[in-house]
Design a protein around this motif. Sequence first.
Motif, PDB file in Angstrom:
ATOM      1  N   GLY A  46       0.795  -1.227   0.000  1.00  6.85           N
ATOM      2  CA  GLY A  46       0.000   0.000   0.000  1.00  6.85           C
ATOM      3  C   GLY A  46       0.826   1.275   0.000  1.00  6.85           C
ATOM      4  N   GLY A  47       2.115   1.172  -0.326  1.00  2.74           N
ATOM      5  CA  GLY A  47       2.950   2.385  -0.401  1.00  2.74           C
ATOM      6  C   GLY A  47       4.024   2.203  -1.450  1.00  2.74           C
ATOM      7  N   VAL A  48       5.070   2.978  -1.312  1.00  6.31           N
ATOM      8  CA  VAL A  48       6.204   2.854  -2.234  1.00  6.31           C
ATOM      9  C   VAL A  48       7.229   1.952  -1.562  1.00  6.31           C
ATOM     10  CG1 VAL A  48       8.036   4.137  -3.416  1.00  6.31           C
ATOM     11  CG2 VAL A  48       5.794   5.217  -3.015  1.00  6.31           C
ATOM     12  N   ILE A  49       7.661   0.907  -2.250  1.00  5.21           N
ATOM     13  CA  ILE A  49       8.670   0.023  -1.661  1.00  5.21           C
ATOM     14  C   ILE A  49       9.922   0.061  -2.537  1.00  5.21           C
ATOM     15  CG2 ILE A  49       9.233  -2.330  -0.941  1.00  5.21           C
ATOM     16  CD1 ILE A  49       6.211  -2.732  -0.383  1.00  5.21           C
ATOM     17  N   LEU A  50      10.950   0.719  -2.024  1.00  8.54           N
ATOM     18  CA  LEU A  50      12.212   0.831  -2.767  1.00  8.54           C
ATOM     19  C   LEU A  50      13.127  -0.305  -2.315  1.00  8.54           C
ATOM     20  CD1 LEU A  50      12.858   4.690  -2.398  1.00  8.54           C
ATOM     21  CD2 LEU A  50      11.781   3.503  -4.321  1.00  8.54           C
ATOM     22  N   THR A  51      13.470  -1.184  -3.252  1.00  6.96           N
ATOM     23  CA  THR A  51      14.248  -2.381  -2.878  1.00  6.96           C
ATOM     24  C   THR A  51      15.742  -2.103  -2.781  1.00  6.96           C
ATOM     25  OG1 THR A  51      14.558  -2.946  -5.194  1.00  6.96           O
ATOM     26  CG2 THR A  51      12.619  -3.894  -4.079  1.00  6.96           C
ATOM     27  N   MET A  52      16.209  -1.036  -3.461  1.00  9.68           N
ATOM     28  CA  MET A  52      17.637  -0.740  -3.626  1.00  9.68           C
ATOM     29  C   MET A  52      18.350  -1.792  -4.484  1.00  9.68           C
ATOM     30  SD  MET A  52      17.287   2.068  -2.320  1.00  9.68           S
ATOM     31  CE  MET A  52      18.806   2.580  -3.067  1.00  9.68           C
ATOM     32  N   VAL A  53      17.549  -2.560  -5.254  1.00 14.17           N
ATOM     33  CA  VAL A  53      18.107  -3.490  -6.239  1.00 14.17           C
ATOM     34  C   VAL A  53      18.045  -2.788  -7.588  1.00 14.17           C
ATOM     35  CG1 VAL A  53      17.852  -5.747  -7.356  1.00 14.17           C
ATOM     36  CG2 VAL A  53      17.278  -5.476  -4.911  1.00 14.17           C
ATOM     37  N   ASP A  54      19.194  -2.621  -8.254  1.00 13.27           N
ATOM     38  CA  ASP A  54      19.244  -1.820  -9.480  1.00 13.27           C
ATOM     39  C   ASP A  54      18.248  -2.275 -10.544  1.00 13.27           C
ATOM     40  OD1 ASP A  54      21.081   0.131  -8.819  1.00 13.27           O
ATOM     41  OD2 ASP A  54      22.806  -1.139  -9.310  1.00 13.27           O
ATOM     42  N   ASP A  55      18.174  -3.610 -10.791  1.00 10.92           N
ATOM     43  CA  ASP A  55      17.327  -4.027 -11.907  1.00 10.92           C
ATOM     44  C   ASP A  55      15.880  -4.307 -11.491  1.00 10.92           C
ATOM     45  OD1 ASP A  55      17.862  -6.319 -10.598  1.00 10.92           O
ATOM     46  OD2 ASP A  55      19.034  -7.259 -12.199  1.00 10.92           O
ATOM     47  N   LYS A  56      15.544  -4.108 -10.225  1.00 10.75           N
ATOM     48  CA  LYS A  56      14.135  -4.207  -9.814  1.00 10.75           C
ATOM     49  C   LYS A  56      13.927  -3.243  -8.658  1.00 10.75           C
ATOM     50  CE  LYS A  56      10.565  -7.582  -8.888  1.00 10.75           C
ATOM     51  NZ  LYS A  56      10.212  -8.811  -8.148  1.00 10.75           N
ATOM     52  N   PRO A  57      13.963  -1.933  -8.960  1.00 12.39           N
ATOM     53  CA  PRO A  57      14.001  -0.930  -7.881  1.00 12.39           C
ATOM     54  C   PRO A  57      12.748  -0.863  -7.020  1.00 12.39           C
ATOM     55  CG  PRO A  57      13.902   0.110 -10.053  1.00 12.39           C
ATOM     56  CD  PRO A  57      14.088  -1.335 -10.297  1.00 12.39           C
ATOM     57  N   LYS A  58      11.601  -1.340  -7.549  1.00 15.97           N
ATOM     58  CA  LYS A  58      10.366  -1.218  -6.771  1.00 15.97           C
ATOM     59  C   LYS A  58       9.596  -2.525  -6.773  1.00 15.97           C
ATOM     60  CE  LYS A  58       8.898   3.518  -7.572  1.00 15.97           C
ATOM     61  NZ  LYS A  58       7.752   4.256  -8.053  1.00 15.97           N
ATOM     62  N   VAL A  59       8.937  -2.821  -5.655  1.00 16.42           N
ATOM     63  CA  VAL A  59       7.968  -3.924  -5.604  1.00 16.42           C
ATOM     64  C   VAL A  59       6.698  -3.393  -4.947  1.00 16.42           C
ATOM     65  CG1 VAL A  59       9.655  -5.810  -5.546  1.00 16.42           C
ATOM     66  CG2 VAL A  59       8.915  -4.754  -3.392  1.00 16.42           C
TER      67      VAL A  59
END
Length: 595
Positions: A46-59
């Motif tokens: 329900g929000g912004v999830i920044l993974t800090m993984v370059d090739d999949k920055p958001k989940v």
Amino acid sequence: MADIDRRKLILAAGGTALGVGEALAKGRKAKKAERAKRTAEKIFHGGVILTMVDDKPKVDAVAIANRRIIAAGDEATVMPLADGKTQIIDLKGATLLPSFIDAHGHFMNAPQIVKWANVSGVPAGPVTSIADIIKVLQEQAAKQRPKPGDWIIAYGYDVTNLSDGRQITRDDLDPHFPNNPVMLIHSSNHGAVLNSAGFKAVGISAATKTPPGGLILRKKGSEEPEGLIMETAFLPIFANMPKPSEAELLDTFHEAQQIYACAGVTTCQEGATHAPELKLLRKAADEGRLYLDIVSLPLVLEVPTLVREYFPNFQGGPMELPKEAAGSFGHYKNRLKLQGVKVVLDGSPQGKTAFWTKPLLTPGPAGEKDWRGAPLFPPEQVNKAVAELYKSGIQVFTHCNGDAAIDMMIDAARKAGVKADQDSRTVIIHSQFMRPDQLDAYKELGFSPSFFTMHAFFWGDIHVENLGEERAFFLSPMASATAKGLRCSNHCDFSVTPMDPMRMVWTAVTRQSRKGKIIGPAERVSVWQALKALTIEPAWQLREEGQKGTIAEGKLADLVILDGNPMTAPTDKILDIGVIETFKEGESVYKRKAT
Ligand SMILES: [Zn+2]
């Protein structure tokens, strides 16, 4: 066929001769355990999830169980991991990130600082003038109620914060504090201002000679100390100060960890550990007082003491290390890890005690002409210590601010035969005033800089005055280092500057000084890069990239919820982003009170 199947079953049950029934039961149990492992204790969405993984920055969603992240992806894959007991956390538009890692700082300042006065300049503290300092000290005295002779200690002192345009002196302090020694610790932690009672207590007078590598400012036309003492004139005095009792310090460990937890940091560094401090940390760990991870870097000068204490039968020379020493490093025990050994090669640039190859444009700290600072130790001693550390396999962390100190370390590593492919992850703490050519040497030797971009804001204007634009603009050159393929973290050197990750991001992205000048526009980095320098990059420097630093399946559930998204916030609003909640391995360790 049946026989073969039965044998398979037996093998699957671990190769022991179990009966079929037993093996089946074990199989069912394993399946149940597997299912339980895949059932989330908490799910964030329900929000912004920044993974800090370059090739999949958001989940879209993250599931955690048993201290770890068990899934990170779209809701269709993560939400089915919930059962009736799962706590579903609706982020309501807030931003979830891996919690921050303190790439370099001094945790052991925290248990003391919570009892000291803060005389830092705005915004790290309330001070803009000498009058403000007096006011803060008076408030501290009212709170502390010292008996005559008790010390009043403050931290964060820096002349550059004072509108008075001069150092505070003992004459400013004496009328207000005639009976109590006062110590205003310099923001670099490499010096302090004392009042007359303070000088008396530590035994410094007109008769005291300034030790080599030290500084004692004197009153005009006399040998009387004026107030400020630095480096070797200060450090032994500080080491011998009356300390709070062990029990008093241990009691402040919760408050000390909260300084980090409320900033979203769950891995703290004790980046220059003395032997008695290590003992105290060990005690705090063994008593179960640590709920954040703490990595400790014992100071190289403490190594002989530590060796005597932990390896009493070792027969080697004073700077030598027993073979087993490396085994004490690199793993957590009750949340405390010995990471590597810290070698300090020079002082602080704002205190003008760093070591540069070219002189400053302004006089030295005692008015010296053509001042370029000095190393803390002669190169032969550094080479020997560094070679011994590399030989033992212990990770090396060196404090180098000026380019001449960096040259010394490059030299020492080359002499020790260090190469990038050895993956020794030597961290050059600060790497503050590098020369561009030194980036190539870092590459060759596998050095990794831990930068300190807060300098651009706190001392950027001063650095331009002292060093000129060309050298000042290359301070903490994160963009150039990244372009060279170096992995670099960013730190605040707590308590030199406040534990404030969003200010670290903002300084890396804007490099804006107090006066609004951009200190090296070419070295500004993206918000993403600035966030990586607080998460996955320091995780890598600490050899914890498999456990921390990104939101990915299998990693520890060390997480922070922010009330804004630094990736999309207007640059100047990054400073306003606050921490809502911090989790260490899935457990909440800080939650902001609802207002
Ligand atoms: Zn430091």
